[in-house]
Design an enzyme around this catalytic site. Structure first.
Site, short mmCIF file in Angstrom:
data_model
loop_
_atom_site.label_atom_id
_atom_site.label_comp_id
_atom_site.label_asym_id
_atom_site.label_seq_id
_atom_site.Cartn_x
_atom_site.Cartn_y
_atom_site.Cartn_z
CB SER A 158 -3.21 3.25 1.21
OG SER A 158 -2.50 4.12 0.38
CB SER A 181 -0.90 0.03 1.24
OG SER A 181 -0.12 0.32 2.39
CG ASP A 182 1.28 5.90 -1.38
OD1 ASP A 182 2.27 6.01 -0.65
OD2 ASP A 182 1.01 6.71 -2.28
CB CYS A 183 3.03 5.59 3.53
SG CYS A 183 4.53 4.75 3.00
#
EC number: 3.2.1.-
Length: 774
Positions: free
Chosen positions: A299, A295-297
């Site tokens: 997310s 995941s993007d941080c």
């Protein structure tokens, strides 16, 4: 034991010296304890997951069988916890290497033996080189430095780069991180850079693990009250297939990337990190990702707490893992996954599947092999080497684009232009040149320093920073221009104007910059060269049309050696060969196009996006760039003019010619039966300078009833070629009907239209007739 003490234990002087030198060569090993499977650890050396000769999938299953549920859960996040009882250390997954090792993430740190790393031009600048071998070589150098820093205990082996999103809107603050607006260019860049980073070792091994981000349709950060955490990107299947997903598919198919990162935004009402169709079905199912999805941080936290996609945090944890997420950048899964299991929302097997993907990547990196592997000899001496610094300079040379050169004002002559006024808020910058997601550069050469190597310089900033809120420094700048033999204005943007979380509202130069350029141009007694630093395009129509501005150069963010490269081009030591990887629109374009509208194709009053679909006026078009020499094209051999597709070429009884759209579905076509159509393009250098040239091949499909096609032309191939003055080089481009002549219909299905396909190679046109043979 130190190298000195080891040497003292041996009496023979020659042996002492050899031992001491060898010890120094490998001393970086001692700075990093082995991550796992230390041969000196009697506890773990007999465990099956530590046996390097056992197949990786068997080792992974062995390790999973030894972990408790809690240990597994603490390894679902980026700061994965150690398992001391099994001799496994903690690991930080988050490192960045967009255009050099960065300390943006917690995984890499500078200092001590590693004060910096080679900082290459920002990606948008390197993309302008259109040189695939350069992109791969940069990746190779970055991974050398990454391994050296890993050995030294200051970096990881998993790098969440590159960013391969499409530069859909010219205002996007992160457009600088991308390879530009064209999906084919982004796809080629993605595969090349990933191959450079990961290496091409046999046996599925990895040098470092790359990650293509941000999947998908992510290209808005914060515009007009809408931010990336709350944005729902409404995207058609047509645009997903022929624009937004193209680079990611190439990352997986061509680059064999070890990871893909899902994005903050929703796509059609569903968070990408909780979308089973996007993750499990597409990335892992259709594209066959051999790696992990991260995941993007934060997310997962975002889609629970800000998008309110689920009612409970446990449901959010379960939704992401079941959708195909393997690793959470952030603590969310570490906190709530066990609760999801207890509530029956997840099983331990779901967690095993996720963890198996990350453990497999770590084993492919050699982290469980009990040694530092084939890259153990890399250390501080392999970072910021002369060769790496030279490559950074060469990358800047190749990426800088000459946009205007009236009356061949450039290159300047050190004999005739002995005094140069160097003016502008970016004229003596250093960190500005490396853009965002950068680290600590080896060393810098600013534009002022670079030009000072060729001429006496008169320096005036003119403005206090790129915001240029006042004109108090204009008088001194004008005075310098009056005194000099030539004037170089270094203007543009920096991270205070365009950056992550910071989209632009317009395309003009900030503040009073335009006034400064105009006034200095009026005052200058010599030629005026305007140099622009920026990631996104700038509307500089005023300078393009001003006869007192002799030349315009776009330098992008040219990296640590940017000032030297700019000076070398201005004085003719290097011949510019860069081409714009994005369209430069006029300011009034953005008034017609909200950033929140994701549609690529023109419709009604909506003008469409990028050169493929937009037909309106531009400041400079995609692919534009001048040289100090001139090139012509010709077709060296007569290419194929007709392609017949018969029913015997189709591998499915259901694949029939669609009478309404006059096209054949690519998925129903036996593409191997189509002959490749080689184009032999002869490139002649008809000028006085040696130079590099990019051969672009565009395809213009026939208009034959495919609903919503709307494409003007699309790039199908590009090749970089170096040609000596007065010489010729032949470039071969193989046109593949399935890959290059296909278009995407409104349902997201690729079709080959019947009819005349026009190929554009510079000012040449060649028509291929594709027709059915019934």
């Amino acid at each position: 034991m130190s190298c000195y003490n080891k040497a003292l234990l041996i009496g023979n002087k020659v042996v002492v010296i050899l031992v001491f030198l060898l010890c120094l060569v490998h001393s970086s090993e001692s700075l990093r304890p082995l991550f796992a499977c230390d041969p000196a650890n009697g506890l773990t050396r007999t465990l099956r997951f530590c046996r390097a000769n056992v197949p990786i999938h068997v080792r992974v299953q062995d390790l999973l069988g030894r972990l408790t549920l809690q240990e597994k859960i603490r390894n679902l996040v980026n700061n994965a916890a150690a398992v001391p009882r099994l001799g496994i250390g903690g690991y930080e997954w988050w490192s960045e290497a967009l255009h050099g090792i960065s300390d943006v993430g917690p995984g890499a740190k500078f200092g001590g033996a590693f004060p910096g790393a080679t900082s290459f031009p920002q990606v948008i600048t390197t993309a302008a080189s259109f040189n695939q071998s350069l992109w791969e070589e940069i990746g190779r150098v970055v991974s050398d430095e990454a391994r050296a820093m890993y050995n030294g205990g200051v970096a990881g082996l998993t790098y969440w780069s590159p960013n391969v999103n499409i530069l859909r809107d010219p205002r996007w603050g992160r457009g600088q991180e991308t390879p530009g607006e064209d999906p084919i260019v982004a796809a080629k860049y993605a595969a090349s850079y990933v191959r450079g980073l990961q290496g091409t070792a046999a046996g599925n091994r990895l040098k470092v693990a790359a990650c293509c981000k941000h999947y998908t349709a992510y290209d808005l950060d914060n515009w007009n009250g809408v931010d990336r955490f709350h944005f729902n990107a409404k995207v058609t299947q047509q645009d997903l297939e022929d624009t937004y997903n193209v680079p990611f598919k190439s990352c997986v198919y061509e680059g064999k990337v070890a990871s893909v990162m899902c994005s903050y935004n929703q796509v059609n009402g569903k968070p990408t990190c909780a979308d089973e169709n996007l993750l499990k079905n597409t990335i892992r199912g259709q594209w066959r990702l051999n790696g992990y999805i991260v995941s993007d941080c934060d997310s997962v936290d975002v889609f629970f707490n800000q998008q309110h996609y689920t009612s409970t945090p446990e449901e959010a944890a379960a939704a992401s893992i079941k959708a195909g997420l393997d690793l959470d950048c952030g603590p969310f899964l570490a906190i709530f996954t066990e609760g999801a299991v207890k509530k029956g929302l997840l099983t331990e097997n779901d967690i095993n599947l996720a963890l198996a993907n990350t453990l497999t990547v770590q084993m492919r990196l050699g982290m469980f092999d009990g040694n530092l592997g084939p890259y153990a000899n890399l250390g501080p001496r392999d970072v910021c080497t002369p060769a790496h610094k030279h490559l950074a300079l060469e990358a800047a040379h190749q990426g800088i684009v000459l946009l205007k050169n009236s009356a061949r004002s450039l290159p300047l002559s050190p004999r005739r232009h002995r005094t140069v006024a160097v003016i502008g808020p970016n004229s003596d910058v250093t960190e500005t040149m490396i853009g965002n997601y950068a680290g600590k550069a080896c060393a810098y050469t600013s534009p002022l320093q670079g030009i000072s190597r060729y001429a006496r310089t008169l320096h005036q900033a003119g403005c206090a920073g790129v915001a240029c809120k006042g004109n108090q420094g204009f008088g001194a700048a004008e005075a310098a221009a009056r005194e000099a033999d030539a004037t170089v204005l270094v203007m543009g943007l920096d991270q205070s104007i365009e950056a992550e979380t910071r989209d632009r509202t317009g395309l003009l130069l900030p503040g009073y910059q335009q006034d400064l350029v105009t006034r200095v141009a009026q005052a200058s007694r010599g030629p005026v060269i305007l140099v622009l630093m920026s990631g996104g395009p700038i509307d500089v129509t005023f300078a393009k049309n001003d006869p007192r501005v002799a030349a315009i150069i776009w330098a992008g963010y040219p990296g640590q050696a940017g000032g030297a490269a700019i000076a070398n081009i201005i004085f003719g030591a290097a011949n510019p060969g860069g081409k714009l990887p994005m369209t430069w629109y006029p300011q009034d374009y953005v008034a017609k196009v909200p950033m929140t509208v994701m549609a690529m194709r023109a419709s009604g009053n909506y003008p469409g996006r990028t050169y493929r679909f937009y037909k309106g006026p531009v400041v400079f078009p995609f692919g534009f760039g001048l040289s100090y020499t001139t090139f012509t094209h010709s077709l060296a051999k007569k290419p194929l003019a007709q392609l017949s597709v018969s029913l015997s070429n189709l591998n499915s009884a259901n694949a029939i010619l669609n009478s309404s759209s006059h096209s054949i579905k690519v998925s129903h076509t036996n593409c191997n039966s189509f002959p490749k159509m080689p184009l032999h393009v002869e490139v002649s250098n008809t000028g006085e300078f040696d130079g590099t040239h990019t051969v672009f091949v565009f395809a213009e499909p026939p208009i034959n009833g495919i609903k919503g096609l709307g494409v003007n032309k699309q790039l199908i191939a590009f090749e970089k070629v170096h040609v000596m003055a007065g010489a010729k080089q032949t470039v071969q481009v193989d046109v593949d009907a399935c890959k290059h002549l296909g278009v995407v219909d409104e349902y997201g299905k690729r079709r080959i239209p019947m009819g005349e396909h026009k190929l554009h190679i510079g000012d040449l046109k060649h028509t291929i007739l594709v027709q059915p043979q019934l």
